[in-house]
Design an enzyme around this catalytic site. Structure first.
Site, mmCIF file in Angstrom:
data_model
loop_
_atom_site.group_PDB
_atom_site.id
_atom_site.type_symbol
_atom_site.label_atom_id
_atom_site.label_comp_id
_atom_site.label_asym_id
_atom_site.label_seq_id
_atom_site.Cartn_x
_atom_site.Cartn_y
_atom_site.Cartn_z
ATOM 1 N N CYS A 2 45.229 39.278 46.165
ATOM 2 C CA CYS A 2 46.352 39.812 46.927
ATOM 3 C C CYS A 2 45.895 40.519 48.199
ATOM 4 O O CYS A 2 44.875 41.212 48.202
ATOM 5 C CB CYS A 2 47.129 40.827 46.098
ATOM 6 S SG CYS A 2 47.755 40.141 44.573
ATOM 7 N N ARG A 27 41.372 35.369 51.338
ATOM 8 C CA ARG A 27 41.202 36.022 50.036
ATOM 9 C C ARG A 27 41.790 35.190 48.903
ATOM 10 O O ARG A 27 41.442 35.398 47.748
ATOM 11 C CB ARG A 27 41.895 37.398 50.052
ATOM 12 C CG ARG A 27 41.280 38.361 51.026
ATOM 13 C CD ARG A 27 42.181 39.561 51.225
ATOM 14 N NE ARG A 27 42.240 40.405 50.054
ATOM 15 C CZ ARG A 27 41.418 41.413 49.812
ATOM 16 N NH1 ARG A 27 40.457 41.688 50.661
ATOM 17 N NH2 ARG A 27 41.537 42.149 48.733
ATOM 18 N N ASN A 109 48.514 45.535 45.166
ATOM 19 C CA ASN A 109 47.366 44.710 44.782
ATOM 20 C C ASN A 109 46.759 45.388 43.558
ATOM 21 O O ASN A 109 46.483 46.581 43.594
ATOM 22 C CB ASN A 109 46.369 44.678 45.949
ATOM 23 C CG ASN A 109 45.084 43.952 45.608
ATOM 24 O OD1 ASN A 109 44.977 43.336 44.552
ATOM 25 N ND2 ASN A 109 44.109 44.024 46.504
ATOM 26 N N GLY A 110 46.571 44.629 42.464
ATOM 27 C CA GLY A 110 46.008 45.226 41.252
ATOM 28 C C GLY A 110 46.890 44.908 40.063
ATOM 29 O O GLY A 110 47.744 44.013 40.140
ATOM 30 N N GLU A 490 24.773 26.783 40.109
ATOM 31 C CA GLU A 490 25.523 27.067 41.336
ATOM 32 C C GLU A 490 26.057 25.770 41.962
ATOM 33 O O GLU A 490 27.184 25.726 42.461
ATOM 34 C CB GLU A 490 24.620 27.849 42.317
ATOM 35 C CG GLU A 490 25.137 28.030 43.721
ATOM 36 C CD GLU A 490 26.465 28.767 43.828
ATOM 37 O OE1 GLU A 490 26.959 29.303 42.824
ATOM 38 O OE2 GLU A 490 27.035 28.763 44.940
#
Ligand code: G6P
Length: 617
Positions: A2, A27, A109-110, A490
């Site tokens: 977010c 993001r 956000n969270g 990776e």
């Protein structure tokens, strides 16, 4: 994950908010929204949409004049890009969320962990919920405490909210006040001339101001056009430094590259030069890391190292484990931060903890850091983003200086992390068992790496043509031994992230304990096999694959006979010290994943469901 952008000032808020959201696109998100306090209407006007910010913009511009057109001409507003946690990505679930009377708007956000309990209380009081989110609870909860002072209402509401948040809040009745708060999730304050900004990271505001306040956990900031004040949750005033940061306006520009990811892959030589600049003591065969200067005595006495990280940073940490054990002779464990934080890890008096994180905001890594500090350990961080929460929370550390990484799939940060870990291993090694001569050999090799990466990048077209043969496959296996085991992991992660092809990385010898059952002509195997002490062992693995009709793509150095006759394709990379080969061997795997994903028509920079900065656990 977010993204929050909020504005208060004397300019039209909407373009500033939308532009800021675009800067945070990297993001990762699945819906977006904006609330502006309309200058003429005096009301909070909100527009939200699913998908990209482009969709939000078209929705806004497509809204007709008259009754249907919201008054988005105000000079204060909040906005958000949402990465779904509670509830699907729908317009109703997108932020901002409003109180029932529409007078308070919140972006968040969270995750609010006790949202169900709070929701139950609110429902029993007659509040009707219109979304499935935990955030809507915050809007109603603040409204419940509102008695004419937004700052006080937010303070009161936060007392009983548990979990992580970065918040921006506006209220219709207070057009001159913007409130921000943080606990766990990142939030910065940008301070301009007569205007201020709240944002999840500096990239959203840096074109307007370089004066930044990094808010700390439990800070609640009250911003007006005349200034700001910060109080903690106990309502005590707190002072936070205003830092002048460097304006990097190139941050979100692709240049001549079609994607940020490709740009960042090609930036690796420069990133590694910046990462090693001033840090290689070529005359002493040693490394100088200013961020560890205060810990030098402590470093001498450590007898165990734990490196904790997530995602790509975890694989860089695995390379770090091998490097530190080999050069410094100190036992190293690498652990997923999400495991470390809840596992009650044993931390001795001489155990040193490293956290590795590109963003410096990953929630699990931050929690692992806090857990280690709680147990009395010294924690050093290896981060890319300067001023990030993890970098600030650590006792010291080393920045990557790799430059902003925008592509969700990490590339240049991975190699910069490996190089920083090599510098740390060299420093620890020279305090212990590495001789002057060995130190010189390593510093020279590190100094030559950027040039060798440059050479490796020339293979891009060749790798594109290999990708053409394989991009329709449904599964891939990646194998490597010793230093190349993390490289294989990776490589598989890169392919998964952006191509959505199922890929697994394995230590080559483990293949016979399971994955070999999957091998046939439809499951290509990428084998990382530079000429080193274990090369002959890898030959045996290749023979086993060939005997089962498997197709082999080999990453090799120089003379790779007798493997050549087993491979369908050989990608020949330059050679350096075996311990530093992961840096070179990972480059063709990044390119292979990139070209395959592009051929499949995927959005390489913003792959579905993924976030660049994972600020929830
Ligand atoms: C997310 C990103 C990955 C990254 C991981 C850890 O999953 O998409 O690219 O490796 O988080 O992030 P960090 O910023 O802590 O390195």
């Amino acid at each position: 994950m977010c993204g929050i952008v909020a504005y208060i000032g004397d300019k039209p808020a909407l373009p500033i908010l939308l532009n800021g959201l675009k800067r945070l696109e990297y993001r990762g998100y699945d819906s977006a929204g904006v609330s502006v306090l309309g200058a003429a209407s005096g009301r909070i006007e909100t527009v939200k949409s699913v998908g990209k910010i482009r969709a939000l913009e078209s929705k806004i511009s497509g809204m007709g004049d008259g009754g249907a057109k919201p008054d988005l001409d105000g000079v204060i507003g909040i906005s958000h890009t949402r990465w779904a946690t509670h509830g699907e990505p729908t317009v109703a679930n997108a932020h901002p969320h409003l109180s029932a009377d529409g007078r308070i708007a919140v972006v968040h956000n969270g995750i609010i962990e006790n949202y169900a309990t709070v929701k139950k209380i609110l429902e029993s009081e007659g509040v009707k919920f219109v979304s499935d989110t935990d955030t809507e609870v915050i809007a109603h909860w603040i409204s419940r405490f509102y008695e004419g002072n937004l700052g006080e209402a937010v303070q009161e509401a936060l007392k009983s909210l548990e979990g992580a948040f970065g918040l921006a809040v506006v209220c219709e009745a207070e057009p001159d006040v913007l409130i921000g708060a943080r606990r766990g999730s990142p939030l910065i304050l940008g301070v301009g001339e007569g205007e201020s900004f709240l944002a999840s990271d500096v990239s959203a505001v840096v074109e307007h101001t370089q004066k930044i306040v990094y808010l700390e956990d439990d800070d609640v900031v009250e911003i007006t056009r005349g200034g700001f004040s910060i109080r903690n949750v106990l309502r005590q005033p707190v002072r936070r430094e205003t830092l002048e940061i460097e304006a990097d306006l190139e941050i979100a520009k692709k240049g001549n590259f079609p994607h940020f990811m490709l740009k960042e892959i090609f930036e690796q030589p420069e990133a590694l030069r910046n990462c090693t600049r001033g840090r290689l003591l070529l005359d002493e065969g040693n490394a100088k890391l200013a961020g560890l200067d205060n810990s030098m005595r402590e470093l001498r006495s450590i007898d165990r190292v734990i490196i904790t990280a997530c995602g790509t940073s975890y694989y860089a940490a695995m390379v770090g484990e091998y490097l530190i054990e080999e050069w410094a002779g100190i036992p190293v464990e690498v652990e997923y931060a999400s495991e470390f934080r809840y596992r009650n890890p044993i931390i001795g008096a001489n155990t040193l903890i490293f956290t590795v994180s590109q963003s410096g905001e990953t929630a699990d890594t931050l929690a692992a850091l806090k857990e280690a500090k709680r147990k009395g350990a010294t924690v050093l961080s290896i981060c890319n983003v300067v001023g990030s929460t993890i970098a600030r929370a650590a006792d010291g550390g080393v920045y990557l200086h790799a430059g902003a990484e925008i592509g969700v799939a990490s590339t240049k940060a991975f190699n910069a992390q490996v190089v920083v870990l090599a510098l740390v291993a060299l420093l620890l090694g020279r305090q212990r068992r590495l001789s002057f001569e060995q130190g010189i050999e390593i510093t020279r090799a590190l100094g030559a790496l950027p040039g060798l990466v440059e050479e490796t990048l020339k293979l891009s077209d060749e790798i594109l043509s290999i990708a053409g043969d394989y991009y329709t496959c449904a599964n891939f296996l990646y194998l490597g031994r010793h230093y190349h085991y993390p490289v294989a992991m990776e490589g598989a992660l890169k392919l998964k992230e952006i191509s959505y092809i199922h890929a697994e990385g394995y230590p080559a010898a483990e293949m016979k304990h399971g994955p070999i059952a999957l091998i046939d002509a439809n499951m290509p195997v990428v084998i990382v096999a530079p000429k080193d002490a274990l090369f002959d062992k890898v030959v045996s693995n290749a023979m086993e694959i060939k005997a089962r009709g498997g197709r082999l793509i080999m990453v090799a150095t120089g003379d790779s006979a007798p493997l050549d006759k087993f491979a369908s394709h050989i990608i020949r990379i330059p050679a350096t010290l075996p311990a530093l080969m992961p840096v070179l061997a990972s480059v063709p795997l990044q390119l292979l994943a990139y070209h395959i994903a592009v051929l499949r028509g995927n959005d390489v920079d913003m792959p579905r469901n993924l976030a660049k900065s994972v600020t929830v656990e």
